[in-house]
Design a protein around this motif. Structure first.
Motif, mmCIF file in Angstrom:
data_model
loop_
_atom_site.group_PDB
_atom_site.id
_atom_site.type_symbol
_atom_site.label_atom_id
_atom_site.label_comp_id
_atom_site.label_asym_id
_atom_site.label_seq_id
_atom_site.Cartn_x
_atom_site.Cartn_y
_atom_site.Cartn_z
ATOM 1 N N ASP A 272 74.688 2.593 -52.320
ATOM 2 C CA ASP A 272 74.572 2.241 -53.729
ATOM 3 C C ASP A 272 75.209 0.883 -54.003
ATOM 4 O O ASP A 272 75.929 0.335 -53.164
ATOM 5 N N VAL A 273 74.971 0.376 -55.212
ATOM 6 C CA VAL A 273 75.307 -1.009 -55.520
ATOM 7 C C VAL A 273 76.264 -1.096 -56.699
ATOM 8 O O VAL A 273 76.068 -0.435 -57.722
ATOM 9 N N ILE A 274 77.293 -1.923 -56.534
ATOM 10 C CA ILE A 274 78.126 -2.361 -57.654
ATOM 11 C C ILE A 274 77.588 -3.718 -58.094
ATOM 12 O O ILE A 274 77.409 -4.621 -57.278
ATOM 13 N N PHE A 275 77.331 -3.862 -59.390
ATOM 14 C CA PHE A 275 76.755 -5.103 -59.892
ATOM 15 C C PHE A 275 77.846 -6.086 -60.309
ATOM 16 O O PHE A 275 78.975 -5.688 -60.618
ATOM 17 N N ALA A 276 77.504 -7.356 -60.310
ATOM 18 C CA ALA A 276 78.449 -8.409 -60.688
ATOM 19 C C ALA A 276 78.618 -8.401 -62.203
ATOM 20 O O ALA A 276 78.022 -9.207 -62.927
ATOM 21 N N ASP A 277 79.416 -7.477 -62.683
ATOM 22 C CA ASP A 277 79.648 -7.299 -64.112
ATOM 23 C C ASP A 277 81.001 -6.625 -64.274
ATOM 24 O O ASP A 277 81.705 -6.384 -63.292
ATOM 25 N N THR A 278 81.364 -6.289 -65.492
ATOM 26 C CA THR A 278 82.642 -5.621 -65.709
ATOM 27 C C THR A 278 82.590 -4.187 -65.175
ATOM 28 O O THR A 278 81.509 -3.612 -64.990
ATOM 29 N N ILE A 279 83.773 -3.624 -64.957
ATOM 30 C CA ILE A 279 83.839 -2.215 -64.548
ATOM 31 C C ILE A 279 83.203 -1.344 -65.626
ATOM 32 O O ILE A 279 82.475 -0.390 -65.324
ATOM 33 N N ARG A 280 83.443 -1.694 -66.880
ATOM 34 C CA ARG A 280 82.874 -0.936 -67.995
ATOM 35 C C ARG A 280 81.352 -0.863 -67.887
ATOM 36 O O ARG A 280 80.754 0.205 -67.971
ATOM 37 N N GLU A 281 80.720 -2.027 -67.708
ATOM 38 C CA GLU A 281 79.253 -2.064 -67.649
ATOM 39 C C GLU A 281 78.723 -1.379 -66.386
ATOM 40 O O GLU A 281 77.636 -0.813 -66.396
ATOM 41 N N ASN A 282 79.480 -1.430 -65.308
ATOM 42 C CA ASN A 282 79.050 -0.748 -64.090
ATOM 43 C C ASN A 282 79.065 0.761 -64.255
ATOM 44 O O ASN A 282 78.257 1.468 -63.640
ATOM 45 N N ILE A 283 79.971 1.272 -65.083
ATOM 46 C CA ILE A 283 80.018 2.724 -65.314
ATOM 47 C C ILE A 283 79.021 3.133 -66.393
ATOM 48 O O ILE A 283 78.239 4.073 -66.215
ATOM 49 N N VAL A 284 79.040 2.426 -67.520
ATOM 50 C CA VAL A 284 78.139 2.774 -68.635
ATOM 51 C C VAL A 284 76.688 2.496 -68.263
ATOM 52 O O VAL A 284 75.786 3.282 -68.541
ATOM 53 N N PHE A 285 76.438 1.343 -67.662
ATOM 54 C CA PHE A 285 75.134 0.955 -67.126
ATOM 55 C C PHE A 285 74.013 1.007 -68.179
ATOM 56 O O PHE A 285 72.901 1.471 -67.926
#
Length: 586
Positions: free
Chosen positions: A430-443
């Motif tokens: 799976d992928v972690i995106f280059a964004d905040t931790i918040r946006e990576n969880i909320v997506f």
């Protein structure tokens, strides 16, 4: 080219306007040598300074007007090209997002990348050139010939012989260039594939000291690209020098014959000077036409490649419930004697993006069911088909034989969004995106702040997130490179838990966690997400031994099915895995 014109259709008005403005500018440009001839042959001999100033001012106005109109038309053409390629890239990206697993396998991520970048850039260049050089070049060519005919038909006949030969030559050579540029784009796919593999696996390459080996692979692909591109470039470059040779020969004839005609009093000196200027204009027109044909050849090859993606029909269409086969078996999730075989993929495809191996039959007679709110573990050797089971349940692929049911319905009867909203999933890669931790969880989902933080706590991620000064607003690097393996997995599990899914899938999502954290994670999931149907794919027996049911896969077949205790007694493969990992001899 149908793809290009289809996307140009909404901008037809703007294209026509830009080309009309370009036409006006070209006509103004063509008038300058004609006025110059009048100045030399009529105004200068009259010795009238007033006429000289008037005609000279007219020439300046024509030059300034032509340049101004050309700049305005070019800007309009660039805007149309940008808007068109924006639409192309948007649809290409959207189509790629909605590809099934088999379609992604067939085309491959490297090829999609080059179509999104290099191919779309080729089309953008052609659209711009089509509106500018595409109208200016023919007008310079045809207009120059027509005006020279009115000045001196004898000298103009030289152009009438040369021009058709050059045009036929350009068309014939350009028609051969289209297949060559298609090969160039395929070679580019290979380069992108190798680059992507090395960038993704840079640590492995360095750790095993394989830099020279990978450099050799890249050099070989790069050389193939250069050879093909050079051959295509050489072919498409031929019309330029040949056209220049023809026109220069014609120019020499004009000078020689024109001088004789001037001496004989048949032609005036201004006509010869105007002829030389028009010859240069015609040469520019021919060269521009050659460039347009080169761009058209590239754009046609690129448009065909982009059209293959955009026009690919959806293969996982929704099946009406009225004709879908039903099931009389009890269970929330049912695999009814399922077989699956990956379709043969192009050698450049990257089937690993969906967990596929591309090696043919990977599942055979998979038959099981589980109740809603239950838990299932799937374990087995690498490549035995564990992830493929999940791919079929989420309908990234359709089963080759048998049926998959969810809540009494064949998964093929679900709308894809309706189906996927039921799941919270952590894939193996799976992928972690280059964004905040918040946006990576909320997506981008309808997840509240409270849900996000509770999910992070349940996934044991809150403890390191709160350690950052900016907390949940801390930026993640590309693919989560600034996190450890265990931190990445906990963030991914947080994302899966955040929306309170009906079905929670964890595909080898705890391999980087220590045993204590793994145990705490499983405890939190049982206590706080007990209503979710849980499927865990694991390499560790300890990660699944407490689940309701366990399936042991071996070479795509079910080698064992039951509880932990039952499998220890009945399944040698499971017992061997457990003994090896737990150090308990039985």
């Amino acid at each position: 080219m149908k793809t290009i014109f289809r996307y140009l259709k909404p901008y037809v008005g703007a294209v026509v306007f830009a080309m009309f403005v370009k036409l006006i500018g070209t006509i103004l440009e063509l008038m300058i040598p004609y006025v110059l001839e009048y100045m030399i042959d009529e105004v200068v001999p009259s010795r009238s300074m007033t006429k000289v100033l008037v005609i000279g001012t007219l020439m300046v106005l024509l030059a300034v007007g032509a340049r101004t109109v050309h700049v305005y038309a070019n800007r309009k053409a660039v805007k149309v090209a940008q808007n068109t390629i924006y639409d192309v890239r948007r649809d290409l990206f959207w189509k790629s997002l909605n590809f099934s697993g088999s379609q992604m396998d067939a085309i491959g991520l490297p090829s999609l990348t080059s179509r999104m970048t290099a191919d779309s850039y080729n089309i953008q260049n052609f659209i711009r050139a089509f509106q500018t050089m595409g109208i200016r070049a023919p007008i310079l060519l045809v207009g120059g010939i027509i005006i020279t005919l009115t000045m001196d038909a004898g000298l103009a006949s030289i152009l009438l012989v040369i021009a058709p030969v050059m045009i036929v030559l350009i068309v014939l050579i350009s028609s051969r260039g289209i297949p060559m540029f298609e090969k160039v784009q395929k070679r580019l796919d290979d380069i992108i594939r190798i680059m992507r593999e090395n960038i993704t696996g840079i640590r492995v390459v360095k750790a095993l000291s394989r830099e020279e080996y990978e450099k050799g692979r890249f050099e070989a692909a790069n050389q193939r690209m250069i050879r093909t591109d050079s051959l295509a470039g050489l072919l498409m470059a031929l019309p330029g020098p040949i056209s220049t040779l023809f026109l220069n020969c014609g120019l020499t004839l004009v000078v020689v014959i024109g001088a004789q005609r001037v001496n004989a009093g048949v032609t005036k000196p201004g006509v010869i000077l105007a002829f030389l200027t028009y010859f240069n204009m015609i040469l520019m027109g021919v060269m521009a036409l050659n460039r347009v044909f080169v761009m058209m050849s590239k754009a046609n090859a690129s448009a065909n490649r982009i059209g293959e993606v955009i026009d690919t029909p959806e293969d996982l269409t929704r099946l009406p419930e009225a004709i879908a086969p039903g099931t009389h078996r009890d269970g929330y999730i049912i695999f009814d004697h399922v077989d699956f075989e990956y379709k043969a993929a192009d050698e450049s495809a990257d089937v690993q993006d969906f967990g596929g191996s591309g090696k043919g039959l990977v599942l055979s007679d998979i038959d099981f069911s589980m109740k809603k709110g239950g838990s299932l573990g799937i374990i087995g050797a690498t490549g035995c088909g564990k992830t493929t089971v999940i791919n079929l349940l989420m309908r990234f692929y359709d089963a080759t034989a048998g049926h998959v049911y969810l809540n009494g319905r064949d998964v093929r009867t679900y709308d894809k969004d309706e189906l996927h909203r039921l799941f919270g999933v952590v894939f193996q890669n799976d992928v972690i995106f280059a964004d905040t931790i918040r946006e990576n969880i909320v997506f981008g989902r309808n997840v509240t702040e409270e849900q996000m933080k509770l999910a992070a706590e349940d996934a044991k991620a809150a403890e390191f997130i709160n350690g950052y000064e900016d907390g949940y607003d801390h930026m993640a690097a590309i693919r989560g490179a600034n996190f450890s393996g265990g931190q990445r997995q906990r963030l991914l599990i947080s994302r899966a838990l955040a929306a309170d899914p009906q079905i929670l899938i964890l595909d080898d999502s705890s391999s980087a966690l220590d045993y204590r954290t793994d145990a705490d994670l499983r405890k939190n999931i049982r206590e706080h997400h007990g209503d979710s149907t849980l499927i865990v794919i694991a390499q560790r027996a300890s990660s699944i031994m407490g689940l309701d049911d366990i399936i042991v896969l071996d070479e795509g077949k079910i080698a064992g099915h039951g509880t932990h205790e039952e499998l220890l007694k009945s399944c040698p493969i499971y017992r061997d895995i457990y003994d090896t990992q737990m150090g308990e001899a039985r």
